[in-house]
Write a protein that holds these residues in place. Structure first.
Motif, PDB file in Angstrom:
ATOM      1  N   ILE A  14       0.839  -1.196   0.000  1.00  0.00           N
ATOM      2  CA  ILE A  14       0.000   0.000   0.000  1.00  0.00           C
ATOM      3  C   ILE A  14       0.875   1.248   0.000  1.00  0.00           C
ATOM      4  O   ILE A  14       0.598   2.227  -0.716  1.00  0.00           O
ATOM      5  N   TYR A  15       1.934   1.225   0.795  1.00  0.00           N
ATOM      6  CA  TYR A  15       2.863   2.358   0.831  1.00  0.00           C
ATOM      7  C   TYR A  15       3.472   2.605  -0.547  1.00  0.00           C
ATOM      8  O   TYR A  15       3.528   3.749  -1.023  1.00  0.00           O
ATOM      9  N   LEU A  60       0.824   4.061  -3.033  1.00  0.00           N
ATOM     10  CA  LEU A  60       0.502   5.460  -2.743  1.00  0.00           C
ATOM     11  C   LEU A  60       1.672   6.378  -3.042  1.00  0.00           C
ATOM     12  O   LEU A  60       1.483   7.551  -3.390  1.00  0.00           O
ATOM     13  N   PHE A 110       1.381   7.747  -6.407  1.00  0.00           N
ATOM     14  CA  PHE A 110       0.399   8.816  -6.574  1.00  0.00           C
ATOM     15  C   PHE A 110       0.783  10.094  -5.816  1.00  0.00           C
ATOM     16  O   PHE A 110       0.411  11.196  -6.212  1.00  0.00           O
ATOM     17  N   PRO A 126       1.682   8.620   1.944  1.00  0.00           N
ATOM     18  CA  PRO A 126       1.782   7.166   1.773  1.00  0.00           C
ATOM     19  C   PRO A 126       2.129   6.430   3.061  1.00  0.00           C
ATOM     20  O   PRO A 126       1.531   5.393   3.369  1.00  0.00           O
ATOM     21  N   ALA A 130      -0.793   6.664   5.655  1.00  0.00           N
ATOM     22  CA  ALA A 130      -1.923   5.845   5.223  1.00  0.00           C
ATOM     23  C   ALA A 130      -1.642   4.362   5.466  1.00  0.00           C
ATOM     24  O   ALA A 130      -2.520   3.611   5.899  1.00  0.00           O
ATOM     25  N   THR A 181      -9.102   4.136 -10.170  1.00  0.00           N
ATOM     26  CA  THR A 181      -7.962   4.730  -9.476  1.00  0.00           C
ATOM     27  C   THR A 181      -7.038   5.448 -10.454  1.00  0.00           C
ATOM     28  O   THR A 181      -6.590   6.577 -10.199  1.00  0.00           O
TER      29      THR A 181
END
Length: 246
Positions: free
Chosen positions: A106-107, A110, A113, A127, A130, A205
């Motif tokens: 996930i890191y 992100l 982005f 990132p 989150a 996304t």
């Protein structure tokens, strides 16, 4: 450093689960599932039958709709083949390891982005924060602490892999990333059917967080659709039906 900290956080949070035994639905997919208990010898049955047939023994007793989630069962069978039966601590360890890997994934996604800004501390970045929130969220406790719920973790990992591969395709222009994305989604679907939702999550996304034209995003989704179709075919061949009712 961020990846190491995130992985370490997962183990700090769920260290106590390493001493847990089997519980709840673990009976259905591990200790009382004859296919899983065969170890590697049971892989053929795991991939060619309903995932709960090894527990219920009779097709007439299977749950409505059928369950085809062979990949997590295959990992349980592999553990038994390599380390023997009745080692729940190992299963819990692998769950925590995979959960930590999900936070790292996930890191990384992100970060694509929300790139790191020069002069800004990485541990205060969107990132990293989150990913921490994801790992700390108590809603995930049952999934990590229940070995059976490895299907949820693997499905999410496969789905995130599909998103990451699609992102890397547009960054590098290499089609191999599209094939990797499709393969990752296929593995996610073999873990749990809800990975299918990423057929919508991936293009939405990319559309919301990138400047890639819509027609190019649509083209990148085609391999994912192919992976989903392949899963449906494999599932039908294994179960013999699309929707089963008792």
């Amino acid at each position: 450093m961020p990846a190491v900290l995130l992985m370490g956080m997962a183990f700090v949070l769920y260290a106590t689960s390493l001493g847990f035994g089997y519980l709840m639905d673990d009976q259905l997919v591990i200790w009382d599932n004859i296919f899983v208990q065969k170890g590697l010898a049971g892989l053929g049955d795991i991939f060619s039958h309903d995932s709960l047939l090894g527990y219920y023994k009779k097709e007439s007793l299977l749950l409505e709709g059928g369950r085809y989630r062979p990949l997590p069962l295959a990992t349980f069978a592999l553990e038994i083949s390599l380390f023997g039966k009745d080692h729940p601590g190992l299963g819990h360890f692998i769950n925590v390891l995979l959960y930590g890997a999900t936070g790292v994934f996930i890191y990384r996604i992100l970060l694509g982005f929300f790139p790191a800004q020069e002069g800004k501390k990485w541990f205060l970045s969107v990132p990293f924060l989150a990913a921490i929130i994801f790992l700390l969220h108590p809603l995930h406790t049952e999934v990590v602490a229940n070995i059976k719920s490895r299907d949820e973790i693997l499905a999410l990992l496969g789905s995130l892999g599909a998103l990451y591969g699609s992102m890397k395709y547009f960054d590098s222009g290499r089609k191999s990333w599209l094939y990797a994305a499709a393969g990752s989604l296929f593995l996610g679907l073999l873990s749990k059917e809800n990975a299918m939702t990423f057929l919508a999550v991936v293009p939405l996304t990319l559309w919301m967080f990138t400047r890639v034209p819509g027609e190019k995003i649509a083209g990148a989704v085609v391999p994912l659709l192919g992976a989903a179709l392949l899963f449906i075919i494999v599932r039908y061949m294994a179960l013999g039906y699309m929707v089963h009712t008792n």
